[in-house]
Structures are given as C-alpha cells and as structure tokens.
Design an enzyme around this catalytic site. Structure first.
Site: not given
Length: 192
Positions: A45, A50, A106-107, A148-149, A152
């Site tokens: 994702g 991000q 997480c990236l 999760h996304e 953000h």
C-alpha cells in the site's frame, strides 16, 4: 516514474489530507507513479502523503499478500481474496469485529515492525480513479492494509497505535530514521 518515499519525521506525514476533484493535475500519472513506487519498494500500500502530497489518495494491493500465503494460512482470512484498488477521498463509515494483532511495517518507517491491533472489518466510502462512488466492506488482511493507509491520509502512523512502553523502546530507531541514518533499497525524503 518511481518517486521518493517521505521518511518518518517529515511534517507531511502528520497532516490531515484534503479531498481532491477530478481536475487534480496529472492525477492519472500520479496514480501510475504511485503503483510503480509501491511495487519498486516492495510495499502493499502507498498513501499520497508518503510521496509528499497531502491529499486523500491511496493505493493498495492486498492480493499479493493473500497469493503468497501457504494454503493452510489462507484459512486465517476467510472471505478475503485481496484487492488491488485506488481509493480517493476515502472516509470510513463503520468498523466491526474483534480487534486482532498483525505485525505491521511502513515504507516511511523502514526496518520497524510491530504488532498493531485493529478491527476485523472496515466499511469505507470512496471514489475510484474514474471518480465513480463506492461504499464497500473489507475484512481480514485487506481491511488491515486499508486501515493502515487510511491512517496516513488522516495524519496518523501505525506506531501511534502502540502502547507508550513500545514507543519508548523504538524511539532511537525512529530518531535514526528522522535523521536519515538508515539504508533502504528505495529513495527517501528526509525532513531537515
């Protein structure tokens, strides 16, 4: 085009993101770049903040998680075949089921993984890349990736769900990330 990922500590990751219109500049190109960036950095994702865009847009591909499970593990996520989808102007309508742990990463917070408890299901209202409206309910690992996304685009991170002791235990790792003292296989943007 592969875009750099914003690292923990950058203020864009803490912004409440704005809805967009179909006239948002180069939206198709942005979405294509987000898919390319997500796959190039081995993500499932990616949310617009991000990549330094404070807008309510994220992409997910939970099919790759489900497809990579062993046959006996698939029983843990009944009714979840995974989805590959674009979510624009998403707003959660309802959540349900028992909260369950899953080891999230997480990236934007590389090399940090922790168990996070989230509900089993999420009902979400959004428009797709063609600005067609949807209201869908997702379950299992797909719901997890959406939560999760979605965090953000609301200016939250998975570490915000951790207990204070856990947060203190990973503080030095977070500090290193925010200072750029980390090596990853993808390009990152650090806040100076």
């Amino acid at each position: 085009m592969i875009l750099p990922i914003v690292a923990y500590g950058h203020p864009v990751l803490r912004k409440m993101c704005e809805d967009i219109t179909p006239e948002y500049p180069d939206l198709d190109k942005l979405i294509a770049n987000m898919w390319e960036t997500m796959y190039a950095s081995s993500g499932v994702g990616l949310a617009a903040p991000q990549i330094n865009r404070p807008i309510r847009l994220f992409v997910i591909d939970s099919e790759q998680i489900i497809n990579n499970l062993e046959e006996d593990e698939k029983d843990e996520y009944p009714g979840d075949a995974g989805v590959k989808r674009v979510f624009i102007n998403a707003h959660i309508v309802a959540t349900g089921g028992e909260e369950w742990p899953y080891n999230e990463g997480c990236l934007s917070i590389p090399k940090v993984r922790e168990d996070v408890y989230r509900p089993e299901t999420v009902t979400i209202r959004y428009v797709d890349e063609h600005f067609q409206p949807h209201e869908d309910t997702f379950t299992g690992v797909t719901a997890r990736v959406i939560f999760h996304e979605y965090d953000h685009i609301d200016g939250k991170l998975f570490i915000d769900h951790l207990k204070p002791l856990k947060r203190r235990m990973i503080k030095s790792k977070l500090d290193d990330i925010s200072k750029g003292k980390i090596k990853v296989d993808y390009k990152m943007i650090f806040h100076k």
